[in-house]
Scaffold this motif. Structure first.
Motif, short mmCIF file in Angstrom:
data_model
loop_
_atom_site.label_atom_id
_atom_site.label_comp_id
_atom_site.label_asym_id
_atom_site.label_seq_id
_atom_site.Cartn_x
_atom_site.Cartn_y
_atom_site.Cartn_z
N GLY A 47 0.91 -1.36 -0.12
CA GLY A 47 0.12 0.07 0.00
C GLY A 47 0.23 1.36 -0.07
N LYS A 48 2.36 0.91 -0.35
CA LYS A 48 2.93 1.73 -0.30
C LYS A 48 4.27 2.13 -1.24
CE LYS A 48 2.85 3.20 4.50
NZ LYS A 48 3.19 3.79 5.80
N ILE A 49 4.69 2.82 -2.54
CA ILE A 49 5.96 3.12 -2.77
C ILE A 49 7.03 3.03 -2.33
CG2 ILE A 49 6.71 4.35 -5.00
CD1 ILE A 49 4.38 2.12 -5.90
N ILE A 89 12.18 12.23 -2.95
CA ILE A 89 11.90 11.26 -2.12
C ILE A 89 11.63 12.42 -0.44
CG2 ILE A 89 13.51 9.85 -1.85
CD1 ILE A 89 10.76 7.19 -2.05
N SER A 90 12.82 12.48 -0.55
CA SER A 90 13.36 12.49 0.66
C SER A 90 13.27 13.88 1.35
CB SER A 90 15.09 13.37 0.76
OG SER A 90 15.14 14.93 -0.17
N LYS A 91 12.33 14.92 0.36
CA LYS A 91 11.23 15.61 1.02
C LYS A 91 9.91 14.91 1.52
CE LYS A 91 7.97 17.81 -2.19
NZ LYS A 91 6.92 17.88 -1.34
N TYR A 92 10.01 13.85 1.58
CA TYR A 92 8.97 13.05 2.73
C TYR A 92 9.20 12.28 3.88
CZ TYR A 92 6.06 13.81 -1.81
OH TYR A 92 6.06 14.50 -2.41
N ASP A 93 10.48 12.25 4.02
CA ASP A 93 11.27 12.06 5.11
C ASP A 93 10.86 12.26 5.94
OD1 ASP A 93 13.44 10.41 6.84
OD2 ASP A 93 14.95 10.48 5.79
N ASN A 94 10.88 11.20 7.33
CA ASN A 94 9.74 12.00 8.42
C ASN A 94 10.60 12.21 9.50
OD1 ASN A 94 10.07 9.34 9.25
ND2 ASN A 94 8.13 9.04 9.42
N GLY A 95 12.34 11.53 9.26
CA GLY A 95 13.81 11.47 10.08
C GLY A 95 13.48 10.25 11.31
N GLY A 99 14.94 7.86 10.75
CA GLY A 99 15.68 6.88 9.78
C GLY A 99 15.37 5.28 8.98
N GLY A 100 14.10 5.33 9.40
CA GLY A 100 13.56 4.47 7.85
C GLY A 100 13.26 4.78 6.68
N ARG A 101 13.21 3.84 6.61
CA ARG A 101 12.96 3.77 4.72
C ARG A 101 11.63 4.98 4.32
NH1 ARG A 101 11.42 -2.17 1.16
NH2 ARG A 101 9.97 -1.82 2.25
N VAL A 102 11.73 5.35 3.45
CA VAL A 102 11.03 6.58 3.32
C VAL A 102 9.82 5.63 2.26
CG1 VAL A 102 10.54 8.82 1.84
CG2 VAL A 102 12.73 8.33 2.78
#
Length: 203
Positions: free
Chosen positions: A114-116, A141-147, A149-152
Motif C-alpha cells: 500500500g506504499k511505494i 523522495i527525501s522531502k517525505y522523510d519523517n526523520g 531513520g527508516g525507509r522512506v
C-alpha cells in the motif's frame, strides 16, 4: 497511446456558470460515482468546490489526501475563472487522472504494502516515460522523510504529488528543449516562472 497522451485528450474547458445544477455540467459519459462525489461536498450547490471540499471528496474514495497534494492538484486543474475553486469539468478531469495514477500505483507496488518505496517509484516513473537520475530521485523522495531513520515510503497521495511534479516540470522543460537534446538555456525569470508554481502550492 501512452497514459499521458490519453490524459491530454480529455476536455479542459472551463466550467460554465449557467444551467441547472446536476449532471448537465459534467462532460458526457462521466461516471455517476464522480458526479455523486462532487455533489456530496458541494453543499452550497454553487457548482464549484474549494480545497477543503476537494480533500473531503478524494479522501472519501482514496486514503486521506494531505492539503499539500490537494493544493498542487488545485493548481494543475485550476478553473481560469476562479483559481481558488474547481468546477464540474475540472473535477471530472482530475478524477480521471487520479484513476490512472491509481492503476500505476497498484502496478508498481510489488509487495502490495500500500506504499511505494524509492525503487518502486523509480520503476513507476520509468514505466511512464521518465528516466529520473538517481540523484534527482533521491532529492524528490527525501522531502517525505519523517526523520525516523527508516525507509522512506510514499502513500498514494504523495506518489501522485511526486508524479505530477515530475510530469509538470518535464513538460515545461520540453517546451524549452524542442529538439529533445536534454539541455536548454533559460533566463532566470523563465526558470523561476517554471519552478515556483510547483513549490508555492505546498505552503
Amino acid at each position: 497511446m501512452s497514459f499521458f497522451d490519453r490524459f491530454k485528450t480529455q476536455s479542459y474547458a472551463p466550467s460554465g456558470h449557467g444551467g441547472s445544477y446536476g449532471h448537465s455540467g459534467f462532460p458526457p459519459g462521466t461516471h455517476p460515482d464522480v458526479i455523486r462525489s462532487f455533489q456530496m461536498v458541494d453543499r452550497d450547490r454553487s457548482g464549484f468546490i474549494d480545497e477543503n471540499e476537494l480533500q473531503q471528496a478524494l479522501s472519501s474514495t482514496y486514503q486521506r489526501f494531505c492539503l499539500r497534494t490537494i493544493r498542487l492538484l488545485m493548481f494543475l486543474f485550476k478553473n481560469p475563472h476562479d483559481p481558488l475553486r474547481i468546477g464540474f469539468k475540472e473535477f471530472a478531469a482530475l478524477w480521471s487522472c487520479l484513476g490512472q495514477w491509481r492503476a500505476i500505483f497498484e502496478r508498481y507496488d510489488k509487495d502490495r504494502s500500500g506504499k511505494i518505496d524509492l525503487f518502486e517509484l523509480r520503476d513507476a516513473l520509468y514505466g511512464i516515460g521518465y528516466a529520473i537520475p538517481a540523484s534527482v530521485l533521491q532529492i524528490l523522495i527525501s522531502k517525505y522523510d519523517n526523520g525516523s531513520g527508516g525507509r522512506v515510503e510514499l502513500n498514494f497521495d504523495c506518489f501522485v504529488e511526486c508524479g505530477m511534479i515530475v510530469k509538470g516540470l518535464t513538460e515545461k522543460f520540453k517546451e524549452k528543449d524542442p529538439k529533445f537534446t536534454g539541455s536548454a538555456t533559460l533566463s532566470y525569470d523563465t526558470f523561476m516562472t517554471m519552478v515556483l508554481p510547483f513549490l508555492v502550492t505546498y505552503d
